[in-house]
Design an enzyme around this catalytic site. Structure first.
Site, PDB file in Angstrom:
ATOM      1  N   GLU A 219       0.819  -1.223   0.000  1.00 13.82           N
ATOM      2  CA  GLU A 219       0.000   0.000   0.000  1.00 13.82           C
ATOM      3  C   GLU A 219       0.848   1.266   0.000  1.00 13.82           C
ATOM      4  OE1 GLU A 219      -2.856   0.547   3.203  1.00 13.82           O
ATOM      5  OE2 GLU A 219      -3.615   2.347   2.229  1.00 13.82           O
TER       6      GLU A 219
ATOM      7  N   ASP B 291      -3.528  -2.668   8.287  1.00 17.56           N
ATOM      8  CA  ASP B 291      -4.905  -2.479   7.839  1.00 17.56           C
ATOM      9  C   ASP B 291      -5.698  -2.070   9.081  1.00 17.56           C
ATOM     10  OD1 ASP B 291      -7.032  -2.498   5.942  1.00 17.56           O
ATOM     11  OD2 ASP B 291      -7.801  -4.233   7.011  1.00 17.56           O
TER      12      ASP B 291
HETATM   13  C1  IPD Z   1      -8.919   0.717   5.188  1.00 18.19           C
HETATM   14  C2  IPD Z   1      -9.655  -0.151   6.164  1.00 18.19           C
HETATM   15  C3  IPD Z   1     -11.114   0.248   6.214  1.00 18.19           C
HETATM   16  C4  IPD Z   1     -11.738   0.160   4.859  1.00 18.19           C
HETATM   17  C5  IPD Z   1     -10.975   0.990   3.852  1.00 18.19           C
HETATM   18  C6  IPD Z   1      -9.519   0.587   3.835  1.00 18.19           C
HETATM   19  P1  IPD Z   1      -6.358   1.144   5.829  1.00 18.19           P
HETATM   20  O1  IPD Z   1      -7.571   0.339   5.110  1.00 18.19           O
HETATM   21  O2  IPD Z   1      -9.554  -1.502   5.793  1.00 18.19           O
HETATM   22  O3  IPD Z   1     -11.857  -0.597   7.040  1.00 18.19           O
HETATM   23  O4  IPD Z   1     -13.055   0.653   4.961  1.00 18.19           O
HETATM   24  O5  IPD Z   1     -11.532   0.788   2.581  1.00 18.19           O
HETATM   25  O6  IPD Z   1      -8.818   1.423   2.958  1.00 18.19           O
HETATM   26  O7  IPD Z   1      -6.357   2.528   5.257  1.00 18.19           O
HETATM   27  O8  IPD Z   1      -6.645   1.154   7.278  1.00 18.19           O
HETATM   28  O9  IPD Z   1      -5.180   0.368   5.429  1.00 18.19           O
HETATM   29 CA    CA Z   2      -3.053   0.224   5.333  1.00 16.99          CA
END
Ligand code: IPD
Ligand code: CA
Length: 285
Positions: free
Chosen positions: A71, A93
């Site tokens: 990411e 995440d």
């Molecule tokens: C997010 C989380 C969130 C989801 C978003 C993701 P991140 O990832 O998984 O629950 O709703 O679509 O982007 O930014 O915490 O890695």
């Molecule tokens: Ca993330």
């Protein structure tokens, strides 16, 4: 497809990496400053970047011939998923949870071959939940095989479903999500038992894999949010289709997903069709 023995070795390697990263994530949870990405609800910390750099270095030292997508180093428009064996990594995440010290952040380590998820490891170090799976070999939670839920009845009305707002908080995408949430809850429409929002796509999928949640719907998340969980859910009899209506085929980079727990096939089919009846427009990314 690679041999099961090699995929299992990759899974074991990723479990070790997840444990190492978990020490950093749990140690820094709630203690970090953060920066905005797309807007002021799309957040990142130095620990997201640090964990990704550690994981990516260790992966490329052990598997120099395989590709890596993470990411924090992904470049929109130029990083593309290919058929080559690829590690697909979200170092944290649930970054918002991590910032707030809500114990639902995790590391999500996936591996795909021919764009198909083949290995998944997800570790929540706060709750000490280690999920892992190799395609075709079952899914495990802390070393115990998770049951396939293919005999457990499922209905839309009797379900609890993970729903996430995401970081688009205006415009058509936001409206479609909010109207869909409303329709699912409405006494005269879905009238589901309830929804939950854990703030981590990977954790949501794991709870669908265990059957604690019945389903998870989201548009906007990315392949690193879903790749590892995809394998774990499939190995418990789960079904993954598009979050947009009438699309039974889905791919890890589609960005719009409906995850359904293991259940009799007819129940899953009926669930999906009834769910789609509540989706109030097409989510396009
Ligand atoms: C997010 C989380 C969130 C989801 C978003 C993701 P991140 O990832 O998984 O629950 O709703 O679509 O982007 O930014 O915490 O890695
Ligand atoms: Ca993330």
């Amino acid at each position: 497809m690679l041999q099961v023995a090699e995929l299992t070795e990759i899974k074991d390697f990723l479990v070790g990496l997840a444990e190492e990263a978990g020490v950093i994530i749990s140690g820094k949870s709630g203690k970090e400053k953060f920066d905005d990405k797309k807007n002021s609800v799309d957040l990142v910390t130095a620990i997201d970047k640090l964990v990704e750099s550690i994981v990516s270095e260790k992966i490329s030292a052990k598997y120099p011939n395989y590709l890596f997508i993470g990411e924090e180093t992904y470049v929109e428009g130029s990083t593309k998923l290919t058929d080559a064996p690829t590690f697909i990594v979200d170092p944290i995440d649930g970054t918002t949870n991590f910032i707030h010290n809500f114990p639902y952040s995790c590391i999500s380590l996936g591996f795909s071959v021919n764009k198909e998820p083949a290995v998944g490891v997800i570790y929540n170090p706060h709750l000490k939940l280690m999920f892992s799976a190799v395609a075709g070999q079952g899914a495990y939670l802390n070393g115990t095989l998770l049951p396939k839920l293919t005999e457990k009845p499922l209905t839309l009305q009797g379900s609890i479903i993970a729903l996430e707002s995401g970081s688009d908080r205006d415009g058509e995408l936001f409206d479609i999500k909010m109207e869909t949430f409303r329709s699912l809850l409405d006494k005269n429409h879905g009238f589901i038992h309830g929804f939950r929002s854990f703030g981590s796509a990977a954790m949501n999928i794991c709870h669908v894999a265990t059957g604690q949640l019945d389903s998870y719907w989201e548009g906007g998340c990315q392949m690193w949010d879903v790749c590892a969980g995809w394998v774990i859910l499939k190995e418990t009899g789960g079904l993954i289709v598009s979050g947009n209506r009438d699309k039974w085929e889905n791919s890890i980079d589609s960005r719009v997903y409906l995850f359904v727990r293991g259940a009799p096939q007819q129940d899953q089919t009926t669930f999906v069709k009834q769910f789609w009846n509540n989706v109030k427009g097409e989510l396009k990314y």
